[in-house]
Scaffold this motif. Sequence first.
Motif, PDB file in Angstrom:
ATOM      1  N   ARG A 156      -3.042   0.828 -18.281  1.00 44.56           N
ATOM      2  CA  ARG A 156      -2.826   0.003 -17.098  1.00 44.56           C
ATOM      3  C   ARG A 156      -3.478   0.668 -15.898  1.00 44.56           C
ATOM      4  N   GLU A 175      -4.851  -4.434 -17.381  1.00 45.93           N
ATOM      5  CA  GLU A 175      -4.913  -3.573 -18.558  1.00 45.93           C
ATOM      6  C   GLU A 175      -6.303  -3.571 -19.177  1.00 45.93           C
ATOM      7  N   SER A 188      -7.259 -10.752 -15.538  1.00 43.35           N
ATOM      8  CA  SER A 188      -5.801 -10.599 -15.635  1.00 43.35           C
ATOM      9  C   SER A 188      -5.096 -11.629 -14.768  1.00 43.35           C
ATOM     10  N   GLN A 198      -5.219 -14.992 -16.329  1.00 42.27           N
ATOM     11  CA  GLN A 198      -4.264 -15.080 -17.440  1.00 42.27           C
ATOM     12  C   GLN A 198      -2.816 -15.055 -16.972  1.00 42.27           C
ATOM     13  N   GLY A 199      -2.603 -14.858 -15.678  1.00 40.50           N
ATOM     14  CA  GLY A 199      -1.250 -14.826 -15.150  1.00 40.50           C
ATOM     15  C   GLY A 199      -0.548 -13.503 -15.356  1.00 40.50           C
ATOM     16  N   LYS A 200      -1.310 -12.434 -15.604  1.00 40.37           N
ATOM     17  CA  LYS A 200      -0.718 -11.114 -15.818  1.00 40.37           C
ATOM     18  C   LYS A 200      -0.594 -10.366 -14.496  1.00 40.37           C
ATOM     19  N   TYR A 201       0.488  -9.631 -14.334  1.00 42.22           N
ATOM     20  CA  TYR A 201       0.649  -8.791 -13.149  1.00 42.22           C
ATOM     21  C   TYR A 201      -0.053  -7.459 -13.347  1.00 42.22           C
ATOM     22  N   ASP A 202       0.090  -6.874 -14.555  1.00 40.25           N
ATOM     23  CA  ASP A 202      -0.559  -5.605 -14.857  1.00 40.25           C
ATOM     24  C   ASP A 202      -2.027  -5.836 -15.214  1.00 40.25           C
TER      25      ASP A 202
END
Length: 449
Positions: free
Chosen positions: A344, A339, A330, A333-337
């Motif tokens: 989440r 999942e 994550s 990929q630059g995601k904060y959450d």
Amino acid sequence: MTPTTNIREWPFRLRPPQILAIGFALVIALGTTLLALPVASETGQPVSIVDALFTATSATCVTGLNTVDTPTTFSLFGEIVIVLLIQTGGLGFLTLSTMVALLLGKRITLKERLLMQEALNQLTVEGVVRLTKYVLTFTFICEGLGALLLGLRFSRDIPLGQAFYFGIFHAVSAFCNAGFSLFSANLMDYRGDLLVNLVITTLIILGGLGFSVVADIYTKRSWQRLSLHSKVVLTTTFWLIVLGTILFMALEYTNPLSLAPLPLNEKLLASYFQAVTPRTAGFNTLNIGALRPVTLFLLIILMFIGASPGSTGGGIKTSTFTTIAVAVWSIIQGKYDIEIFGRRLPRGMVLKALAVAAVSMMLVVTVTGVLLITEQKEMEIVLFETVSAFGTVGLSAGLTPQLTVAGKLLITATMYSGRVGPLTLAFAIAQRLGRQGIKHYPEEGVIIG
């Protein structure tokens, strides 16, 4: 405030993790005393107290590492003590005490439910008594069927009574992910036997899934309705076995000391078996000491990951590994959450997973470093033995029987830490957790990477 921090009635004000740690230590102490008796020895001469302690710890912590050969060192009495320690360690002494209480019609109090929550590694106290009933029923059904099948197969090679005794011992050892065997060559003589291989590996997998996952499958009976935890455990277990089998076969296919001389069907069966058994079981159908260094490294990774939470196995656990892997992906990929499967994950859970992995890694690194000094052996062999002890696996590349007294004691402590759990043990030996302060300092970042 959580229930565990508000309870004042714990014996000597002990918290659940402390009670678990002390309970396992007491079981080990009792086992050591029994195994050190002359009646536990095959020759009538008692084994050394260090070897008795090592064996009792290995059995209670369902590891399977041995400093002595079990069938030639211990008498029938000693072997029965070992299998009872395996059963107690696999299910947990709290689960067995709860079984006795239920049989006697005793009411399970809140304190006992909180202890069961900790022992079974559950998120809440709700339904722990019902889960305990599932655990006991499922365990005895699996071990009973496994003992019957193995007993029938062993009866072709040894007398009927002994065959079923061996069947019971190996079924309990396999389901509890212990790896103790009454054959001096472990299961190497049954390398090509489809029945023995499938029964043992099935018991290992079922025992290593985690009892909450088994109960979830039994009650939900649909992939869509399964909890997130169950989906993560089942998916991770499947891919670890599949990839482990493929990689093991690829790495050892031309090794003349392992797979090369075998026909293709035995190559596949042995590769599958050795992909399953590092998931904290410890049985082997190949000579582990003859494997290539890169293959030992593969097994080290599998042993470090281990089984699943609330199971009979050790390691950092499949869900911990997957949580960290998903979190890293994550971030890439630059995601904060964070999942997975349309859900989440709480950030606190990710931090706990990182803490478990970090503490476990520090333990393995520290023990490996000390053993390199005391044992004067090659790095990969020492690391393999250390991770095998930490993950309560029991596979050996040949170092354990040659350990010095200091090495035996260090591996004993590592097996205990691996079974109780590094994070649980850290909490157990802490004096008292300080209350969270009401002050919050100014936030400031540091440069990462």
